[in-house]
Scaffold this active site. Structure first.
Site, short mmCIF file in Angstrom:
data_model
loop_
_atom_site.label_atom_id
_atom_site.label_comp_id
_atom_site.label_asym_id
_atom_site.label_seq_id
_atom_site.Cartn_x
_atom_site.Cartn_y
_atom_site.Cartn_z
N GLY A 256 -1.57 -7.51 5.43
CA GLY A 256 -2.40 -6.47 4.83
C GLY A 256 -3.07 -5.50 5.78
CD GLU A 298 2.69 -14.47 4.46
OE1 GLU A 298 3.12 -15.61 4.24
OE2 GLU A 298 2.07 -13.82 3.61
N PRO A 299 1.98 -10.22 8.73
CG PRO A 299 2.16 -9.57 10.96
CD PRO A 299 2.04 -10.79 10.08
NE ARG A 301 0.58 -1.00 4.41
CZ ARG A 301 1.09 -0.46 3.33
NH1 ARG A 301 1.67 0.71 3.40
NH2 ARG A 301 1.02 -1.08 2.16
NE ARG A 338 3.15 3.10 1.29
CZ ARG A 338 2.20 3.87 1.80
NH1 ARG A 338 2.50 5.00 2.43
NH2 ARG A 338 0.94 3.52 1.72
CB CYS A 369 15.19 16.04 -12.29
SG CYS A 369 16.73 16.66 -11.66
CD GLU A 370 10.38 12.34 -12.91
OE1 GLU A 370 9.20 12.59 -13.25
OE2 GLU A 370 11.20 11.78 -13.65
CE1 TYR A 398 5.89 -3.75 1.56
CE2 TYR A 398 4.35 -2.78 3.11
CZ TYR A 398 4.88 -3.89 2.48
OH TYR A 398 4.41 -5.14 2.79
N1 PLP Z 1 2.35 -11.50 2.47
C1 PLP Z 1 2.45 -11.34 1.15
C2 PLP Z 1 2.44 -12.53 0.27
C3 PLP Z 1 2.58 -10.06 0.61
O1 PLP Z 1 2.72 -9.90 -0.72
C4 PLP Z 1 2.61 -8.94 1.48
C5 PLP Z 1 2.73 -7.57 0.97
O2 PLP Z 1 2.62 -7.25 -0.15
C6 PLP Z 1 2.51 -9.16 2.84
C7 PLP Z 1 2.37 -10.47 3.32
C8 PLP Z 1 2.56 -8.05 3.84
O3 PLP Z 1 1.53 -7.15 3.67
P1 PLP Z 1 1.40 -5.91 4.65
O4 PLP Z 1 2.70 -5.24 4.70
O5 PLP Z 1 0.33 -5.07 4.06
O6 PLP Z 1 1.00 -6.46 5.99
#
Ligand code: PLP
Length: 443
Positions: A256, A298-299, A301, A338, A369-370, A398
């Site tokens: 996140g 768990e990165p 982004r 996004r 077409c939006e 993403y």
């Molecule tokens: N872990 C879980 C369970 C997620 O759903 C997500 C993204 O939605 C992430 C990790 C990665 O999040 P981010 O890309 O914001 O670091």
């Protein structure tokens, strides 16, 4: 001036202006890449991806004795990316059979894979068991007997984590908040569902509950949301230790961490994130008299996002005097959803006019077409003309993974650039590819 790039904070670190006055990434001229591979084109700075992986490992190593950095492959999943993150020593989070297939194709060590998802199909569970993945993250009561059946069929006892929704709401777009009580993900604490799930898993002879997981959302700038998440989770874990004898060995705080899409964004650094997160885990463990668990992060982004730009070719420039100038490019919501999903804001520049002052206020529109197919509203770029190569930075996460075939548009190619060399890691789709799965009524 060669070597100079306007927005060093937003473009990949290797971005520079070369002698031709063009934008260069990974030592490759972006205009030349566009000519060679076509547009739209995702261009990743390979060294930037690697340095983000290393930054996570270094930052967590500075604070935690035991930790695992798990790349959330949903941000940018493909075979080459799985190979790269494994080479850099990260583990992998997959959230579908398709992401697992990419990991498998890359030969990713199964023990280092974590399988997520609020509705894992039996087919996906079977595929993950057959590959021998290390951990499932249990998300619902309905999933438990499915995991047990797959484990029993193989005579195995499978380690799992429990996904908890801690009721924490970070400041970010509501569509990317995931830790609040009213969420489709995981087990709520307040209503006692998480406690019930711990009880259920403790009683299982096929599943071994080894830890907890929470993910509160994405594009988070304020680190105090993580402190709240960790404190809430620890209170629960301590309660389960006393009442149910649950030993939490793995403590997964989710991903996140936000990134800078525009100069106004002020995200925290990976080093600050690690210091706050591990500090909170340590102080909560001490407060509750629990052993320090292995910390998992768990990165997604913050590893892939800033490493890429998307290059487009400008097709039309529509000037509405006194109102607006629309610069239409050859992609749009088919390669970057996004802005439409989250109102996300991007910057833009003309790669072939990198040295020309950004004097013209324009809106960058897609070709779909939006009316809502707008990539960047009100951005200053050099005077645009058809044929220019327009670049939007920060599209590494993403972006491609949300690409689609709206209007029959083939999905773009993806290249990784490093040391003046580019490698295609995902080939461009053709009209033939888009048609390949279609059948005639006469068939
Ligand atoms: N872990 C879980 C369970 C997620 O759903 C997500 C993204 O939605 C992430 C990790 C990665 O999040 P981010 O890309 O914001 O670091």
């Amino acid at each position: 001036m060669p070597g100079h790039v306007t927005h060093t904070l937003i473009y990949p670190p290797s971005a520079r202006h070369n002698e031709a006055g063009h934008l260069e990434i990974g030592g490759c001229d972006v205009v030349a890449l566009a000519a060679e591979h076509g547009t739209p084109l995702f261009i990743y700075d390979e060294a930037a991806l690697r340095s983000q992986c290393r930054a996570y490992l270094e930052a967590f190593a500075a604070h935690a004795e035991r930790f695992v950095v798990v790349y959330a492959s949903k941000a940018f999943a493909c075979r080459a990316m799985c190979e790269l993150v494994h080479e850099e020593g990260l583990s992998l989070d997959v959230a579908s059979g398709g992401e697992l297939a990419a990991a498998r194709a890359a030969g990713f060590p199964p023990a280092d894979i974590y399988f997520h998802g609020n509705n894992k199909s039996v087919e996906e569970i079977e595929a993950a068991f057959d590959y021998g993945i290390g951990h499932f993250v249990v998300d619902s009561f309905d999933e438990i007997p499915r995991l047990e059946a797959a484990a029993a069929a193989r005579g195995r006892r499978q380690p799992v984590l429990l996904r908890v929704t801690p009721g924490v709401r970070p400041t970010t777009h509501s569509f990317v908040q995931t830790g609040q009580v009213d969420s489709k993900f995981g087990f709520g604490l307040a209503e006692g569902q998480a406690t019930e799930a711990v009880r259920r898993l403790q009683a299982s002879d096929r599943l071994e509950l080894v830890g907890v997981h929470a993910h509160i959302g994405s594009q988070i700038f304020e680190l105090d949301s993580y402190e709240s998440e960790i404190a809430t989770l620890f209170t629960a874990v301590a309660g389960w230790r006393h009442t149910l004898g649950f030993e939490c060995r793995l403590f997964n705080i989710g991903g996140g961490l936000g990134i800078r899409y525009t100069l106004d964004d002020q995200p925290s650094s990976i080093a600050e994130f690690a210091a706050v997160a591990v500090g909170a885990v340590r102080s909560q463990a001490e407060r509750h008299g629990l052993e320090m668990p292995t910390v998992l992060v768990e990165p997604g982004r913050s590893i892939a996002g800033k490493a890429a730009v998307t290059a487009y070719t400008v097709g039309t420039v529509k000037v509405i005097p006194g109102v607006r100038t629309y610069v239409a490019v050859d992609g749009g919501m088919s390669d970057n959803l996004r802005p439409m999903l989250y109102d996300s804001r991007y910057e833009a520049m003309l790669a072939n006019k990198a040295e020309t002052p950004a004097t013209d206020l324009v809106t960058v529109a897609g070709k779909h077409c939006e009316s809502g197919d707008i990539l960047v509203r009100d951005v200053r770029i050099a005077p645009p003309q058809p044929g220019d190569i327009l670049v939007t930075p920060g599209t590494g996460a993403y972006g491609y993974v949300l690409a689609n075939n709206y209007n029959g548009q083939p999905r773009p190619a993806v290249v990784m650039a490093a040391g003046g060399r580019s490698r295609v890691v995902i080939a461009r789709e053709t009209w033939g590819d888009v048609l390949r799965l279609q059948r005639s009524l006469a068939d």
